[in-house]
Scaffold this active site. Sequence first.
Site, PDB file in Angstrom:
ATOM      1  N   GLY A 217       0.704  -0.996   0.069  1.00 56.16           N
ATOM      2  CA  GLY A 217       0.129  -0.031   0.027  1.00 56.16           C
ATOM      3  C   GLY A 217       1.039   1.320  -0.379  1.00 56.16           C
ATOM      4  O   GLY A 217       1.941   1.283  -0.020  1.00 56.16           O
TER       5      GLY A 217
ATOM      6  N   HIS B 140       2.686   4.944  -4.763  1.00 53.69           N
ATOM      7  CA  HIS B 140       2.896   6.145  -5.758  1.00 53.69           C
ATOM      8  C   HIS B 140       3.757   5.971  -6.155  1.00 53.69           C
ATOM      9  O   HIS B 140       3.256   4.413  -7.104  1.00 53.69           O
ATOM     10  CB  HIS B 140       4.854   6.317  -4.123  1.00 53.69           C
ATOM     11  CG  HIS B 140       5.443   5.320  -4.659  1.00 53.69           C
ATOM     12  ND1 HIS B 140       5.983   4.874  -5.424  1.00 53.69           N
ATOM     13  CD2 HIS B 140       6.279   4.890  -3.328  1.00 53.69           C
ATOM     14  CE1 HIS B 140       6.804   3.569  -5.068  1.00 53.69           C
ATOM     15  NE2 HIS B 140       6.380   4.281  -3.533  1.00 53.69           N
TER      16      HIS B 140
ATOM     17  N   HIS C  30       5.088   2.227  -8.140  1.00 48.79           N
ATOM     18  CA  HIS C  30       3.731   1.221  -7.719  1.00 48.79           C
ATOM     19  C   HIS C  30       3.332   1.236  -9.228  1.00 48.79           C
ATOM     20  O   HIS C  30       3.030  -0.032  -9.522  1.00 48.79           O
ATOM     21  CB  HIS C  30       3.086   1.377  -6.489  1.00 48.79           C
ATOM     22  CG  HIS C  30       3.327   1.412  -5.011  1.00 48.79           C
ATOM     23  ND1 HIS C  30       3.622   2.061  -4.104  1.00 48.79           N
ATOM     24  CD2 HIS C  30       3.950   0.274  -4.690  1.00 48.79           C
ATOM     25  CE1 HIS C  30       4.220   1.508  -3.591  1.00 48.79           C
ATOM     26  NE2 HIS C  30       4.422   0.865  -3.142  1.00 48.79           N
TER      27      HIS C  30
ATOM     28  N   GLY D 207       9.904  -3.471  -8.189  1.00 49.80           N
ATOM     29  CA  GLY D 207      10.009  -2.533  -8.411  1.00 49.80           C
ATOM     30  C   GLY D 207      11.183  -3.276  -8.511  1.00 49.80           C
ATOM     31  O   GLY D 207      12.162  -3.388  -7.082  1.00 49.80           O
TER      32      GLY D 207
ATOM     33  N   LYS E  69      13.833  -1.064  -6.928  1.00 50.01           N
ATOM     34  CA  LYS E  69      14.451  -0.146  -6.180  1.00 50.01           C
ATOM     35  C   LYS E  69      14.340  -1.269  -5.041  1.00 50.01           C
ATOM     36  O   LYS E  69      15.501  -1.142  -4.078  1.00 50.01           O
ATOM     37  CB  LYS E  69      13.858   0.583  -5.450  1.00 50.01           C
ATOM     38  CG  LYS E  69      13.465   2.145  -4.510  1.00 50.01           C
ATOM     39  CD  LYS E  69      13.363   2.604  -3.274  1.00 50.01           C
ATOM     40  CE  LYS E  69      12.782   0.752  -2.346  1.00 50.01           C
ATOM     41  NZ  LYS E  69      12.505   2.004  -1.412  1.00 50.01           N
ATOM     42  N   ASP E  70      13.788  -2.352  -4.860  1.00 51.43           N
ATOM     43  CA  ASP E  70      14.092  -3.492  -3.232  1.00 51.43           C
ATOM     44  C   ASP E  70      14.903  -4.512  -4.428  1.00 51.43           C
ATOM     45  O   ASP E  70      14.545  -5.612  -4.873  1.00 51.43           O
ATOM     46  CB  ASP E  70      13.067  -4.197  -3.054  1.00 51.43           C
ATOM     47  CG  ASP E  70      12.144  -3.176  -2.171  1.00 51.43           C
ATOM     48  OD1 ASP E  70      12.700  -2.432  -1.134  1.00 51.43           O
ATOM     49  OD2 ASP E  70      11.270  -2.427  -2.446  1.00 51.43           O
TER      50      ASP E  70
ATOM     51  N   LEU F 122      11.811   6.565  -5.210  1.00 49.02           N
ATOM     52  CA  LEU F 122      10.466   6.871  -4.348  1.00 49.02           C
ATOM     53  C   LEU F 122      10.470   5.998  -3.616  1.00 49.02           C
ATOM     54  O   LEU F 122      10.596   4.599  -4.415  1.00 49.02           O
ATOM     55  CB  LEU F 122       8.706   6.476  -6.053  1.00 49.02           C
ATOM     56  CG  LEU F 122       8.971   7.580  -6.734  1.00 49.02           C
ATOM     57  CD1 LEU F 122       7.781   7.875  -7.858  1.00 49.02           C
ATOM     58  CD2 LEU F 122       9.697   9.019  -6.068  1.00 49.02           C
TER      59      LEU F 122
ATOM     60  N   SER G  22       7.549   4.476  -0.130  1.00 48.64           N
ATOM     61  CA  SER G  22       6.747   4.922   1.073  1.00 48.64           C
ATOM     62  C   SER G  22       6.727   5.808   1.811  1.00 48.64           C
ATOM     63  O   SER G  22       6.577   6.507   2.866  1.00 48.64           O
ATOM     64  CB  SER G  22       6.065   3.652   1.134  1.00 48.64           C
ATOM     65  OG  SER G  22       5.235   2.572  -0.420  1.00 48.64           O
ATOM     66  N   ARG G  23       8.438   5.220   2.525  1.00 49.55           N
ATOM     67  CA  ARG G  23       9.079   5.846   3.724  1.00 49.55           C
ATOM     68  C   ARG G  23       9.564   7.585   3.039  1.00 49.55           C
ATOM     69  O   ARG G  23       9.272   8.419   3.884  1.00 49.55           O
ATOM     70  CB  ARG G  23      10.277   4.902   3.963  1.00 49.55           C
ATOM     71  CG  ARG G  23      10.088   3.648   4.543  1.00 49.55           C
ATOM     72  CD  ARG G  23      11.341   2.978   4.642  1.00 49.55           C
ATOM     73  NE  ARG G  23      10.704   1.886   5.931  1.00 49.55           N
ATOM     74  CZ  ARG G  23      10.227   0.984   5.570  1.00 49.55           C
ATOM     75  NH1 ARG G  23      10.683   0.211   4.241  1.00 49.55           N
ATOM     76  NH2 ARG G  23       9.744  -0.571   6.213  1.00 49.55           N
TER      77      ARG G  23
END
Lengths: 314, 314
Positions: free
Chosen positions: B31, B34, B37, B149, B151-152, B186, B188-189
């Site tokens: 959830g 951004h 996602h 993504g 990013k991870d 980007l 969520s944090r």
Amino acid sequence: MRIVRTVAELRDATLAARTTGTGIALVPTMGALHEGHLSLVRAARAENALVVLSIFVNPTQFDDPSDLAAYPRTEQRDAELAGSAGADVIFAPSAAEMYPDGFATTVHVGGPLTATLEAAGRGTGHFDGVATIVSKLLLAALPDAAYFGMKDAQQVLVVRRMVRDLGIPCRIVACPTERDADGLALSSRNTRLTAEERERALAIPRVLRRVAEAIRIGAAGKAAAAAPSGDPAPTGAEPLADHGAFETARRRGLAELSAAGLDPEYLAIVDPEDLTPVDAPPAGGAVLVLAAARAGNTRLIDNVVVDTGTPVPR
Amino acid sequence: MRIVRTVAELRDATLAARTTGTGIALVPTMGALHEGHLSLVRAARAENALVVLSIFVNPTQFDDPSDLAAYPRTEQRDAELAGSAGADVIFAPSAAEMYPDGFATTVHVGGPLTATLEAAGRGTGHFDGVATIVSKLLLAALPDAAYFGMKDAQQVLVVRRMVRDLGIPCRIVACPTERDADGLALSSRNTRLTAEERERALAIPRVLRRVAEAIRIGAAGKAAAAAPSGDPAPTGAEPLADHGAFETARRRGLAELSAAGLDPEYLAIVDPEDLTPVDAPPAGGAVLVLAAARAGNTRLIDNVVVDTGTPVPR
């Protein structure tokens, strides 16, 4: 009947049945098929359009390399037997197909199911090996139902837990243990027994029957004592001290296994849902009695479910 | 767009697409959606008939209860954003739906992928939590492809390994990291950052770019030195000592993160396949540069892939 060696071939062999949704069954085995396996194939055959039997002697569930090496391998004969019993596809992959280079994933079932009994006797990695290979076989065959024998009762519980927890879309069907005429539970390991060891091994089902009978009598006594009303049982009518009776039956059983010349590993009276030891017949519930013992170098297991919900009249 | 809460409802919602075989995509999220996602949703939309986005803040992958508690939860807004980007179904289960009473199963990926970087920083249980919940989400949605993504990056590698090892029939698609105009990846944090912390956090992508550039230059130098022939580079033309150059770039980067007021946890230059540290540009291969650092109380991660196969001309 078709023998396939790779997951890709298996998916291909099951594609038509999957598309038409007529029911795919998987019977996972380590080969060395006997009547117990064939009863699973027949149960699967009765309920599904396509029956896959897998043969894979899974190295990761053996803690003892000599046990792995000694495990009987009889693929040609297995395929013929499975076909006669109704299997359509034999999935017999290589170890490299199931565990390719770099393989690094383990499916671990924790909690009480894997903290006792076979986990103690066969090493903590045993059920990790079982859960991992069964999840892989289920994801390879994508069956609607998978058939397991109750002889490996703890394995059935571990597999059920794993399938429910991960949400693998498959029913787990547990089929009754098949026995020879003399009462010995069928096992691929029985072929390793000498005639004399086999004679001794008969103490295992005999002891399980005796313990089951003691539990039934205890449960019947309890029911009779409680029958007149919800009041405490009248003084003098107390049929037996449940706690002592279960433990007494268990100890007598262990002594009988030893006296028969076996090397008993455990004899346990447990809750059939979570394998925690019970010392009294649950109201209307069942208990599971399990034993493991060695006859010579061969480790044998067996169990009986005792339904205490229909007490034996005294 | 439909919101479903249970695995049974999700199976029902995906049944038609499964039967017709037109392609089901899953975009697993926690959830707080951004643009990162949403880029996954758009990629999924372009390739599949049905797009499922899951929203589940998975408690088992947080080692820090306060991090779990602080994780933003904005389901209504998430559902609207996902729908606008092309999601057909939102799967937003409760914790009890995913982890019912008695849940006891863990999917564990071992080996080098989970022995380093995020595993050290977030606790050894982090990737067990990730692998377990992703396997459950994949088995619930049974997608043809799942979108993650980059990013991870380490998570992508762990999920790929798990999916390949267990044989879950699903493609894992890794999509590029989305960034704000200022370069910050980007996350969520990011919403937790003060304006001042955010300014400091820009050091992370800046340092990653610098390290990447140093690696490219090193690779180009190596290629140039090796270009004339297979002979050893002539004395004096040795462009840099690779070993020293990578380590120097890494240490300078760490110092720059600290100097910017961040608390760096790691800066690593690794093989993008198995995350083992590399100290020289592989011939024609890529390296992965990853960083984790705290800005105030907020832990941020980022990474860049450096393709050394097309050396930068000097």
